[in-house]
Write an enzyme that holds these catalytic residues in place. Sequence first.
Site, PDB file in Angstrom:
ATOM      1  N   LYS A 196      -6.798   3.318  -0.216  1.00 13.75           N
ATOM      2  CA  LYS A 196      -5.830   2.617  -1.044  1.00 13.75           C
ATOM      3  C   LYS A 196      -6.246   2.755  -2.506  1.00 13.75           C
ATOM      4  CE  LYS A 196      -2.866   1.178   1.840  1.00 13.75           C
ATOM      5  NZ  LYS A 196      -2.455  -0.150   2.156  1.00 13.75           N
ATOM      6  N   GLY A 211     -11.442   7.238   4.184  1.00 16.21           N
ATOM      7  CA  GLY A 211     -10.590   6.047   4.285  1.00 16.21           C
ATOM      8  C   GLY A 211     -10.007   5.895   5.674  1.00 16.21           C
ATOM      9  N   ASN A 267       8.269  -1.379  -2.019  1.00 17.53           N
ATOM     10  CA  ASN A 267       7.011  -2.049  -1.658  1.00 17.53           C
ATOM     11  C   ASN A 267       6.913  -3.482  -2.185  1.00 17.53           C
ATOM     12  OD1 ASN A 267       6.769   0.622  -0.882  1.00 17.53           O
ATOM     13  ND2 ASN A 267       4.587   0.708  -1.243  1.00 17.53           N
ATOM     14  N   ALA A 313       2.828   5.676   9.309  1.00 15.55           N
ATOM     15  CA  ALA A 313       1.605   5.257  10.001  1.00 15.55           C
ATOM     16  C   ALA A 313       1.381   3.776   9.744  1.00 15.55           C
ATOM     17  CB  ALA A 313       0.416   6.058   9.490  1.00 15.55           C
ATOM     18  N   LYS A 360       8.410   9.974  -5.096  1.00 12.91           N
ATOM     19  CA  LYS A 360       7.917   8.998  -4.107  1.00 12.91           C
ATOM     20  C   LYS A 360       7.651   7.663  -4.808  1.00 12.91           C
ATOM     21  CE  LYS A 360       5.645   7.821  -0.112  1.00 12.91           C
ATOM     22  NZ  LYS A 360       4.285   7.703   0.354  1.00 12.91           N
TER      23      LYS A 360
HETATM   24  O1  KPL Z   1       5.611   4.772   1.281  1.00 10.72           O
HETATM   25  C1  KPL Z   1       6.025   3.758   1.826  1.00 10.72           C
HETATM   26  C2  KPL Z   1       5.081   2.615   1.879  1.00 10.72           C
HETATM   27  O2  KPL Z   1       5.273   1.695   2.647  1.00 10.72           O
HETATM   28  O3  KPL Z   1       4.081   2.691   1.130  1.00 10.72           O
HETATM   29  C3  KPL Z   1       7.437   3.680   2.325  1.00 10.72           C
HETATM   30  C4  KPL Z   1       8.097   5.039   2.121  1.00 10.72           C
HETATM   31  C5  KPL Z   1       8.179   2.618   1.550  1.00 10.72           C
HETATM   32  C6  KPL Z   1       7.540   3.430   3.795  1.00 10.72           C
HETATM   33  O4  KPL Z   1       7.202   2.153   4.201  1.00 10.72           O
END
Ligand code: KPL
Length: 310
Positions: free
Chosen positions: A77, A7, A195, A129, A187
């Site tokens: 993804k 990926g 998100n 990133a 998480k």
């Molecule tokens: O994991 C994230 C994402 O954007 O998928 C966070 C922690 C919200 C950071 O942008």
Amino acid sequence: MRIAVVGPGALGSLMAAMLHQAGQEVVLVDYRPERATRLDREGLLLRTPEGEARRVRVPVRLASEAGPASLVVVAVKTPATAAAARLLPELLTPGGLVLTVQNGLGNLERLAQAAGWERLLAGVSFLGATRPRDGEVIFAGRGPTFIGPAPGARVSPEELEAVAELFRQAGLPCEVRGNIETMLWEKLLVNVAVNPLTALLRVRNGVLPQLPPAWEVALAAAREAQAVAGAQGLALTLDPESRLREVCAATAANLSSMLQDVLSGRETEIAALNGEVAVRGAALGVPTPVNTLLTRLVAALTLARAHQVV
Ligand code: KPL
């Protein structure tokens, strides 16, 4: 150890570039032939947290040309997990390890269908990133990555430590954790809140706590996810509000991954995030009206693209 990173998105490109710079034998696996050829020829442009820009010439290959690896890092993804899983038999050496560093739920199960549970590792990454375009990656934050064995995996502590050390030597903080399922859910609690709302409202993460009506919805989504985790026997002791405030402050300038997907017209990970919370909640008798609504709204956002007036 030969490593294949599957990926070429933000996280996969960053990990492959950093491991390659540290002298590891690493190949980045792409599924688009023309992009693989171009990235292989031009290298990846890595922008470091210190503000430098470097070309990193990581080999980029299609899975059929990548050759077997003893560690396969899955960084696609979530809508592409099933496709990545189908590549594992040809990418993995016998007895090799598979590590997923993806967001959301359901990835381990899909990968296990192709490669079994025994050599499967779960990872939760807080690396910042961003990929502004194919082949370019901004290393925005050196957050930790936690790795641990998937349920039922047979991986020795030495093997886990060796994988963590590969990342550390590449400048990517990494720790082994025994309670990786708890970490995945912790998480998830953040992702189901930050998100979809940042994607729907098109704001940076740091703006969310400043928008009270949206903030309330974000908190409600996180609390529902916490209740679902509890109902399946995973007591998450964290306070969702303080955790969300911390993450929004630490990643204030970030565009969430879902907002990046929406802006680029890519399919989002909503089904593996809020969608999974809603599905699991329904199975356990835990109401999840906020996650259900957010799942529908983000799905509708993708569909509405073709019809928007501005
Ligand atoms: O994991 C994230 C994402 O954007 O998928 C966070 C922690 C919200 C950071 O942008």
